[in-house]
Design an enzyme around this catalytic site. Structure first.
Site, mmCIF file in Angstrom:
data_model
loop_
_atom_site.group_PDB
_atom_site.id
_atom_site.type_symbol
_atom_site.label_atom_id
_atom_site.label_comp_id
_atom_site.label_asym_id
_atom_site.label_seq_id
_atom_site.Cartn_x
_atom_site.Cartn_y
_atom_site.Cartn_z
ATOM 1 C CD GLU A 57 -24.480 -16.443 10.888
ATOM 2 O OE1 GLU A 57 -24.977 -16.447 12.032
ATOM 3 O OE2 GLU A 57 -23.514 -15.720 10.580
ATOM 4 C CB CYS A 98 -26.771 -12.559 5.244
ATOM 5 S SG CYS A 98 -25.495 -12.224 4.013
ATOM 6 C CG HIS A 156 -22.195 -14.727 7.069
ATOM 7 N ND1 HIS A 156 -23.125 -14.537 8.074
ATOM 8 C CD2 HIS A 156 -22.485 -13.807 6.114
ATOM 9 C CE1 HIS A 156 -23.935 -13.543 7.730
ATOM 10 N NE2 HIS A 156 -23.570 -13.090 6.544
#
Length: 196
Positions: free
Chosen positions: A81, A145, A164
């Site tokens: 991410e 998250c 992730h």
């Protein structure tokens, strides 16, 4: 180096992120990571706990790198991410709560991007001889998250990342996920010039 996975929530009775982090802790980072100390911790899927924990973790440990890890039901690869968001947290945590105003940090900007080159990390993983693949994402999902990532990025965006992982055995075992995480960490440590 702080490495954190999440505890159980919803259909993720066994959270692949914590299983992968525990496996990595057993495996170790290998000689490529030098003498970096790895601290692993499981975080509950609770907004208030995450907010308090994040500040305490940075103040107590003063880490050179923080890697948050979460599970994504739609991920099929290690998903790196690039950024996190401040608003839009309307999904209930395991206590049935959302943060005030569906906001992570009052008065902060809407989106913060990590200074770590996640595409370079992705390339490092994909060019390895391990049987795991990685992709880069710009949407951590507006749940815990995204929330924990934004919380850490507001403290230090030069030394914070989020990864992730897919659910266990879809397609990777905990061991394979841990190997992918290990490669990601080595690439990040090299970028930060913490190892050769």
């Amino acid at each position: 180096l702080i490495f954190k996975g999440f505890g159980p929530f919803a259909m993720h009775v066994v959270n692949a992120s914590w299983e992968a982090v525990k496996e990595l802790s057993k495996m170790g980072l290998g000689k490529e990571a030098g003498n970096v100390k790895l601290i692993t911790e499981e975080i509950p899927v609770i907004y208030d706990a995450v907010r308090q924990y994040t500040v305490n973790m940075w103040n107590t440990h003063k880490p050179q790198l923080v890697v948050h890890v979460g599970v994504s039901g739609i991920a099929q690869e290690i998903t790196l991410e690039k950024q996190a968001h401040n608003h839009g947290y309307d999904k209930l945590d395991i206590c049935g709560c959302t943060p005030d105003g569906e906001c992570c940090v009052e008065g902060a900007e809407e989106c913060i991007e990590t200074c770590i080159d996640m595409q370079a990390v992705c390339d490092y993983i994909n060019q390895s001889d391990k049987k795991v693949t990685a992709v880069v994402s710009t949407d951590p999902g507006r749940y815990l998250c995204d929330f924990i990532y934004f919380s850490s990025l507001t403290i230090n965006k030069s030394r914070t990342t989020f990864i992730h992982v897919p659910p266990l055995d879809r397609p990777y075992s905990a061991r394979q996920l841990a190997e992918g995480l290990r490669l990601a960490i080595v690439a990040m440590l090299q970028q930060l010039k913490l190892v050769n």
